[in-house]
Scaffold this motif. Sequence first.
Motif, PDB file in Angstrom:
ATOM      1  N   THR A  32      -6.853   4.809 -10.244  1.00 61.32           N
ATOM      2  CA  THR A  32      -5.445   5.184 -10.181  1.00 61.32           C
ATOM      3  C   THR A  32      -4.661   4.166  -9.372  1.00 61.32           C
ATOM      4  N   ILE A  33      -3.566   3.693  -9.922  1.00 64.81           N
ATOM      5  CA  ILE A  33      -2.672   2.776  -9.211  1.00 64.81           C
ATOM      6  C   ILE A  33      -1.683   3.617  -8.410  1.00 64.81           C
ATOM      7  N   PRO A  34      -1.700   3.529  -7.088  1.00 63.94           N
ATOM      8  CA  PRO A  34      -0.894   4.444  -6.255  1.00 63.94           C
ATOM      9  C   PRO A  34       0.580   4.492  -6.627  1.00 63.94           C
ATOM     10  N   TRP A  35       1.226   3.341  -6.786  1.00 60.55           N
ATOM     11  CA  TRP A  35       2.663   3.350  -7.053  1.00 60.55           C
ATOM     12  C   TRP A  35       2.989   3.867  -8.456  1.00 60.55           C
ATOM     13  N   LEU A  36       1.997   3.779  -9.381  1.00 61.58           N
ATOM     14  CA  LEU A  36       2.214   4.231 -10.744  1.00 61.58           C
ATOM     15  C   LEU A  36       1.769   5.673 -10.934  1.00 61.58           C
ATOM     16  N   ASP A  37       0.865   6.136 -10.062  1.00 58.44           N
ATOM     17  CA  ASP A  37       0.359   7.504 -10.092  1.00 58.44           C
ATOM     18  C   ASP A  37      -0.511   7.779 -11.314  1.00 58.44           C
ATOM     19  N   THR A  38      -1.070   6.742 -11.909  1.00 55.99           N
ATOM     20  CA  THR A  38      -2.016   6.879 -13.006  1.00 55.99           C
ATOM     21  C   THR A  38      -2.778   5.570 -13.132  1.00 55.99           C
ATOM     22  N   SER A  39      -3.744   5.521 -14.036  1.00 59.34           N
ATOM     23  CA  SER A  39      -4.539   4.307 -14.217  1.00 59.34           C
ATOM     24  C   SER A  39      -4.085   3.547 -15.453  1.00 59.34           C
ATOM     25  N   LEU A  40      -4.454   2.277 -15.522  1.00 56.89           N
ATOM     26  CA  LEU A  40      -4.086   1.462 -16.675  1.00 56.89           C
ATOM     27  C   LEU A  40      -4.746   1.977 -17.943  1.00 56.89           C
ATOM     28  N   LEU A  41      -5.974   2.481 -17.835  1.00 59.15           N
ATOM     29  CA  LEU A  41      -6.675   2.986 -19.012  1.00 59.15           C
ATOM     30  C   LEU A  41      -6.011   4.255 -19.547  1.00 59.15           C
ATOM     31  N   GLN A  42      -5.591   5.114 -18.641  1.00 62.54           N
ATOM     32  CA  GLN A  42      -4.873   6.320 -19.074  1.00 62.54           C
ATOM     33  C   GLN A  42      -3.553   5.957 -19.757  1.00 62.54           C
ATOM     34  N   LEU A  43      -2.865   4.963 -19.203  1.00 66.15           N
ATOM     35  CA  LEU A  43      -1.629   4.506 -19.831  1.00 66.15           C
ATOM     36  C   LEU A  43      -1.905   3.913 -21.215  1.00 66.15           C
ATOM     37  N   ALA A  44      -3.030   3.214 -21.339  1.00 68.07           N
ATOM     38  CA  ALA A  44      -3.370   2.610 -22.628  1.00 68.07           C
ATOM     39  C   ALA A  44      -3.564   3.688 -23.696  1.00 68.07           C
ATOM     40  N   PHE A  45      -4.268   4.778 -23.352  1.00 71.03           N
ATOM     41  CA  PHE A  45      -4.459   5.870 -24.309  1.00 71.03           C
ATOM     42  C   PHE A  45      -3.127   6.559 -24.611  1.00 71.03           C
ATOM     43  N   PHE A  46      -2.284   6.658 -23.602  1.00 73.34           N
ATOM     44  CA  PHE A  46      -0.959   7.253 -23.813  1.00 73.34           C
ATOM     45  C   PHE A  46      -0.162   6.437 -24.826  1.00 73.34           C
ATOM     46  N   PHE A  47      -0.151   5.114 -24.653  1.00 75.10           N
ATOM     47  CA  PHE A  47       0.622   4.273 -25.559  1.00 75.10           C
ATOM     48  C   PHE A  47      -0.005   4.215 -26.954  1.00 75.10           C
ATOM     49  N   LEU A  48      -1.328   4.321 -27.037  1.00 69.11           N
ATOM     50  CA  LEU A  48      -1.959   4.389 -28.352  1.00 69.11           C
ATOM     51  C   LEU A  48      -1.509   5.643 -29.099  1.00 69.11           C
ATOM     52  N   PHE A  49      -1.464   6.756 -28.398  1.00 67.56           N
ATOM     53  CA  PHE A  49      -1.010   7.995 -29.027  1.00 67.56           C
ATOM     54  C   PHE A  49       0.471   7.922 -29.333  1.00 67.56           C
ATOM     55  N   TRP A  50       1.221   7.270 -28.461  1.00 69.18           N
ATOM     56  CA  TRP A  50       2.661   7.082 -28.696  1.00 69.18           C
ATOM     57  C   TRP A  50       2.889   6.265 -29.962  1.00 69.18           C
ATOM     58  N   ILE A  51       2.132   5.192 -30.132  1.00 72.90           N
ATOM     59  CA  ILE A  51       2.260   4.349 -31.324  1.00 72.90           C
ATOM     60  C   ILE A  51       1.915   5.142 -32.581  1.00 72.90           C
ATOM     61  N   LEU A  52       0.877   5.976 -32.498  1.00 73.57           N
ATOM     62  CA  LEU A  52       0.498   6.811 -33.636  1.00 73.57           C
ATOM     63  C   LEU A  52       1.655   7.693 -34.074  1.00 73.57           C
ATOM     64  N   GLN A  53       2.330   8.299 -33.121  1.00 69.39           N
ATOM     65  CA  GLN A  53       3.444   9.174 -33.456  1.00 69.39           C
ATOM     66  C   GLN A  53       4.637   8.383 -33.994  1.00 69.39           C
ATOM     67  N   VAL A  54       4.911   7.227 -33.421  1.00 67.88           N
ATOM     68  CA  VAL A  54       6.028   6.419 -33.892  1.00 67.88           C
ATOM     69  C   VAL A  54       5.785   5.950 -35.320  1.00 67.88           C
ATOM     70  N   VAL A  55       4.546   5.574 -35.631  1.00 65.61           N
ATOM     71  CA  VAL A  55       4.212   5.159 -37.003  1.00 65.61           C
ATOM     72  C   VAL A  55       4.469   6.288 -37.981  1.00 65.61           C
ATOM     73  N   ILE A  56       4.089   7.503 -37.598  1.00 63.62           N
ATOM     74  CA  ILE A  56       4.304   8.661 -38.463  1.00 63.62           C
ATOM     75  C   ILE A  56       5.796   8.906 -38.667  1.00 63.62           C
ATOM     76  N   ILE A  57       6.568   8.779 -37.587  1.00 65.02           N
ATOM     77  CA  ILE A  57       8.020   8.955 -37.702  1.00 65.02           C
ATOM     78  C   ILE A  57       8.606   7.911 -38.651  1.00 65.02           C
ATOM     79  N   TRP A  58       8.164   6.671 -38.493  1.00 61.52           N
ATOM     80  CA  TRP A  58       8.734   5.586 -39.266  1.00 61.52           C
ATOM     81  C   TRP A  58       8.438   5.739 -40.756  1.00 61.52           C
ATOM     82  N   LYS A  59       7.268   6.243 -41.069  1.00 58.19           N
ATOM     83  CA  LYS A  59       6.886   6.426 -42.466  1.00 58.19           C
ATOM     84  C   LYS A  59       7.505   7.663 -43.081  1.00 58.19           C
ATOM     85  N   GLY A  60       8.030   8.554 -42.243  1.00 57.04           N
ATOM     86  CA  GLY A  60       8.652   9.764 -42.780  1.00 57.04           C
ATOM     87  C   GLY A  60       7.890  10.995 -42.357  1.00 57.04           C
ATOM     88  N   MET A  61       8.591  12.154 -42.390  1.00 60.49           N
ATOM     89  CA  MET A  61       8.025  13.391 -41.864  1.00 60.49           C
ATOM     90  C   MET A  61       7.459  14.309 -42.940  1.00 60.49           C
TER      91      MET A  61
END
Length: 444
Positions: free
Chosen positions: A90-119
């Motif tokens: 855990t990075i103190p000033w960020l309050d989370t770890s880089l690996l956790q952020l990486a999984f967050f952004f991977l899931f974020w990208i998955l959702q954005v791709v779905i939005i972009w392709k249509g609902m």
Amino acid sequence: MSWWEGVLTVILGSLIILFPLLSTGHAGAEYGISYPVFVRASFGVRGAHIATVIRGLVACGWFGIETWTGGQAIFLLVPDSLKPASLSRTIPWLDTSLLQLAFFFLFWILQVVIIWKGMDGVRRLQKYSAPILIVLVILLLVWAYVRAGGFGSMLSTESTLTPSEFWRLFFPCLTACVGTWSTMALSIPDFTRFARSQGDQALGQAIGMPLSSTAFGFIGLAVTSSTQVIFGETISNPILLLPRISTSVPIILISIVGITLAVLTSDHQRRRERRRAGECHRESQSGQRWPGGALVTSVIGILFQPWRLYGSSETYVDTWLVGCSALLGPVAGIVVVDYWVLRRGVLDVGALYSVSPVSPYWYCRGFNLSAIAAMVVPVLVVIPGFLYQVGILSSVPAVLVGIYDVAWFITFFSAGALYWILSSLWGRTKMAEVHDPLLLNSSP
């Protein structure tokens, strides 16, 4: 709280929020209008942008929290042997770890791709995901029942709170239960406008919402209570519970699929709400269109830093849920008073789409100053308690903390009352003379 105290809190919160749900849902079924159009009656044809942006910002926060939940679930279910130790700290000033952020952004990208392709694909997915999720939730309850040795053991954990401690916990939890549904209390016309009759929308909400909330609330509280018996500690976060249930690869994969379905389909509702909120803005000269607007709201969801909001159950309840209720409560109070007390449920639908200065919803250059003032004043009252809760203020009077604990109730009722008073002092709100739901062509 004990499990039964928690269930009663959920039931009470569901019954309370049912009032604004039915009150605002009536307009959708009666006139076939969505929330962004409906709110023009109380805030003005231009002032409605303020109310829709507020709802949209809260929806952006929900997007971030749900995306973080999906990414965090996958992170916790991945075996530790596959996680680099240097990236898991855990990075103190960020309050989370880089690996956790990486999984967050991977899931974020998955959702954005779905939005972009249509609902359309997500809408089809919803038809099958709902029964799958119900089955998975029931399996979780069955697992807790078997491991704890029956409901007697599962529900044996008693509250250790003193009466004063109970009441200090009860009111924020009740406000949080209401806050969970506070966005939908505004957005419900988006859905009830498709109802066949007032009876259908009222009966559906009166039966469906309290029963489903109570059922899922009971399962959540029962499983949480069982963790004390099974593991010797209370685990209230289901994401943290899943890795403790099993390390079996098939179960891990099923859990990942279940959580992914839950986040994608439930967050589709949030995005649909934001899309409805964008209807007002698409009338402006900005030219913002879907999916560009959805991408912007997805980026805003990151700025909410959901890993902080969902970092603990206390932060999630006291900061996010209660805070949201404080922001949305006054809007709901104003809308209910305007529609039912001042207008007696009568709207001029054609005028809602008009920017003519003679429109009953033009007010002052398109803004209803009474509604805006009635919304701002109650929010100012709860801000000190919020700032204390997030740690910006080191101390505030106890009465302000208590006001923040019941923020939705304070803002809902005070905004409604203040709006009624200001409307009476500054001139009674113009009553609509034409209210044919099919009259949509009076705009210039």
